[in-house]
Structure formats: structure tokens, C-alpha cells
Design a protein around this motif. Structure first.
Motif, short mmCIF file in Angstrom:
data_model
loop_
_atom_site.label_atom_id
_atom_site.label_comp_id
_atom_site.label_asym_id
_atom_site.label_seq_id
_atom_site.Cartn_x
_atom_site.Cartn_y
_atom_site.Cartn_z
N CYS A 217 0.84 -1.20 0.00
CA CYS A 217 0.00 0.00 0.00
C CYS A 217 0.87 1.24 0.00
N ILE A 218 0.26 2.31 -0.45
CA ILE A 218 0.83 3.65 -0.29
C ILE A 218 -0.09 4.42 0.64
N TYR A 219 0.50 5.12 1.59
CA TYR A 219 -0.28 6.01 2.45
C TYR A 219 0.21 7.42 2.18
N LEU A 220 -0.71 8.31 1.85
CA LEU A 220 -0.37 9.70 1.59
C LEU A 220 -1.15 10.58 2.54
N THR A 221 -0.45 11.44 3.27
CA THR A 221 -1.13 12.37 4.16
C THR A 221 -1.09 13.76 3.54
N ILE A 222 -2.24 14.42 3.52
CA ILE A 222 -2.37 15.74 2.92
C ILE A 222 -2.86 16.69 4.00
N GLY A 223 -1.97 17.52 4.47
CA GLY A 223 -2.31 18.46 5.53
C GLY A 223 -1.48 19.71 5.36
N THR A 224 -0.83 20.15 6.44
CA THR A 224 0.06 21.31 6.35
C THR A 224 1.15 21.06 5.33
N GLY A 225 1.59 19.81 5.25
CA GLY A 225 2.51 19.36 4.22
C GLY A 225 1.93 18.13 3.57
N ILE A 226 2.69 17.52 2.69
CA ILE A 226 2.28 16.26 2.06
C ILE A 226 3.43 15.28 2.18
N GLY A 227 3.14 14.11 2.70
CA GLY A 227 4.15 13.07 2.85
C GLY A 227 3.56 11.72 2.56
N GLU B 166 3.67 19.16 -2.79
CA GLU B 166 3.44 19.84 -1.51
C GLU B 166 3.30 21.35 -1.71
N GLY B 167 4.12 21.91 -2.56
CA GLY B 167 4.07 23.34 -2.80
C GLY B 167 2.76 23.82 -3.39
N LEU B 168 2.16 22.97 -4.23
CA LEU B 168 0.95 23.38 -4.94
C LEU B 168 -0.34 22.85 -4.33
N ALA B 169 -0.27 21.79 -3.53
CA ALA B 169 -1.51 21.14 -3.10
C ALA B 169 -1.65 20.90 -1.61
N ALA B 170 -0.65 21.24 -0.81
CA ALA B 170 -0.80 21.07 0.65
C ALA B 170 -1.83 22.06 1.18
N GLY B 171 -2.30 21.82 2.38
CA GLY B 171 -3.35 22.62 2.98
C GLY B 171 -3.18 24.12 2.87
N PRO B 172 -1.98 24.67 3.16
CA PRO B 172 -1.82 26.13 3.10
C PRO B 172 -2.10 26.73 1.73
#
Length: 287
Positions: A124-134, A177-183
């Protein structure tokens, strides 16, 4: 038998102790301030319990190669005061037990594949999308890593020609991360993400950027399932848009499971990381 787990984030440390069946006995949240103050609070918590093993999932980047001098250290990070900190060394000096060491998103991926939305899968891949993306990757019950751990949030993606936002990543600007993270949501609209209307056009842009990344991950790694988590994914409508955009971009080039079974929300909402660290502690003890 007691296992300890630390999900170490840039904002807070979640520390937990669980029994041999991984039932959590106690869990606390500690603000991430200076290393000295934060570690003092971590020690105060774990000193109460005779833990037999410890799992750590840390914000990064981190050193993961045991034969390198920076193993166990937090590397270059914008979190003030934490660059170069020997996180693992601090824990090893305090607790003479087996310790598993990885990133917070790798721990979350492990938690999801063992007990969450990817349970029963081999990969599996787990992707977290919040203040950053990892992102974290698990293959055949093992966390994937090579020269370093994956930095999936810094994948370059194709910018929409109408998108004039410069990007929030201080290193790459146009990375995911630069274009799609929460901020990026508030930076483009002046409105916090959770207050944006469901029909705001920003969500289509957000979904397209995330779908581009998921397509790349799929073509390179071909996981059995992709799990999405983090604060931004609390928007149910966004998941539907991502699935639609992903299907459009893939254009039937590669066969994947039914989209509702392939791109899924996290099964351990807000607990993937800490549960993953406890599972890794258990695995390290048995090893």
C-alpha cells in the motif's frame, strides 16, 4: 509486556503505551517545542511504564542508514532547533530496549496495512495531505526505503496554466506539496480550507494535482491500494473528485482495482501513525 510508540510531528508528539495485544493503555499529546523541553515531557511519560520495546515515527527528513553518522538524526528541517538532533540516540540513552525508527508517514502506512484501510493487502501507499504532504510505502509487510526514505510530497507535477500561485515549498515551489498542501487553499482563496464551499473551483485544481501524483505513484509502484489521510482529506467531496480525475488521467492505460477500492480514505483516522509505531515496536521486539 508493554510497547511504547511515539508519533513525532512538527506540531505535536503523540506518545502511547499499549499491552501485548496492542490495546492502548495511555496516550498523551505533547506540543513540539524545543528538543530539550519536548524530550523531557516524553521521558516523563514513558518513565512511568516498564516498556519492552519502542517504535518511533518522526517528522523528517531523517537519517535511516545504520552505517551512516546521521542515522537516527533529524536532518535539515524548517522546524526551528530540530535540525541535526539525534532523536534515536536520546531514546537509546534513556531506554535500554529494542527501538524501531522510521518516518511518521511510514509508520502510518504500516498502521493502515496492518489494521486500517489496507488491512489484508501485501502492499500500500499512504499519503497524508495536511500542512505538508508526505507518503509512506509498505511492500510485503516491510516499510520501503532505499538510499533514504520516500519524499513523495516533493514530486514535481504539471502546473495548471491558469494557476498563478507561486507554491509554498521553499525548496521546489512547483512540487506536489508546494501546490496542493493545505496552506495552498487559503493562500489562493483567502479562506481556510474547512470553510471553503463544496462547489468552489479550487477543489477541482486540488484534485487534479493530487490525482497526477497518484497516477505517477501507481505507474511506478503499482500498489494494491492507495490510502489518503490528513486534515485536507476530511473533505469527503474531494475524495470523489480525486477518483474522477485519476480515472480520467489514467485513460484506461493500466488496470487497477475498482476505483472505490483502490483510492480509499484512511481507516485509522488521526491514529494511523501512533498505531503504526506500536505495531513497529512489537515487530522490533519479536525480531
Amino acid at each position: 509486556m508493554l510497547y511504547g510508540g511515539i508519533e513525532a510531528g512538527g506540531t505535536k508528539f503523540i506518545c502511547a503505551v499499549a499491552d501485548e495485544k496492542l490495546h492502548i493503555i495511555k496516550k498523551i499529546s505533547i506540543p513540539t517545542t524545543s528538543p530539550k523541553t519536548t524530550f523531557e515531557q516524553v521521558f516523563k511519560f514513558f518513565d512511568q511504564y516498564p516498556i519492552d520495546a519502542l517504535g518511533i515515527g518522526s517528522f523528517g527528513p531523517i537519517g535511516i542508514q545504520p552505517n551512516q553518522k546521521n542515522y537516527g538524526h533529524i536532518l535539515t528541517t524548517p522546524k526551528e532547533g530540530w535540525s541535526g538532533v539525534d532523536f534515536l540516540g536520546e531514546m537509546e540513552q534513556r531506554y535500554n530496549v529494542p527501538i524501531a525508527w522510521t518516518t511518521d508517514v511510514n509508520a502510518a502506512a504500516f498502521g493502515e496495512v496492518k489494521r486500517g484501510a489496507a488491512k489484508g493487502k501485501r502492499s500500500c501507499i499512504y499519503l497524508t495531505i495536511g500542512t505538508g504532504i508526505g507518503g509512506g510505502i509498505v511492500v510485503n509487510d516491510e516499510i520501503f526505503q532505499g538510499l533514504s526514505h520516500p519524499e513523495m510530497g516533493h514530486l514535481y507535477i504539471k502546473r495548471d496554466p491558469d494557476d498563478i500561485y507561486q507554491g509554498s515549498c521553499p525548496y521546489h515551489r512547483d512540487c506536489l506539496e508546494g501546490l496542493a498542501a493545505g496552506p495552498s487553499l487559503e493562500a489562493r482563496t483567502g479562506i481556510k480550507g474547512e470553510k471553503l464551499s463544496l462547489n468552489h473551483p479550487i477543489w477541482n485544481l486540488q484534485a487534479n494535482y493530487l490525482a497526477q501524483a497518484l497516477m505517477s505513484y501507481t505507474l511506478i509502484l503499482a500498489p494494491e491500494v492507495i490510502v489518503l489521510g490528513g486534515g485536507v482529506m476530511n473533505q469527503d467531496h474531494l475524495l470523489k473528485k480525486i477518483r474522477h480525475q485519476f480515472t480520467t488521467l489514467m485513460a484506461d492505460y493500466m488496470e487497477t482495482p475498482r476505483i472505490e477500492d483502490y483510492i480509499v480514505p484512511w481507516g485509522l483516522a488521526n491514529e494511523s501513525g501512533v498505531i503504526g509505531t506500536l505495531l513497529l515496536a512489537q515487530k522490533e521486539f519479536k525480531r
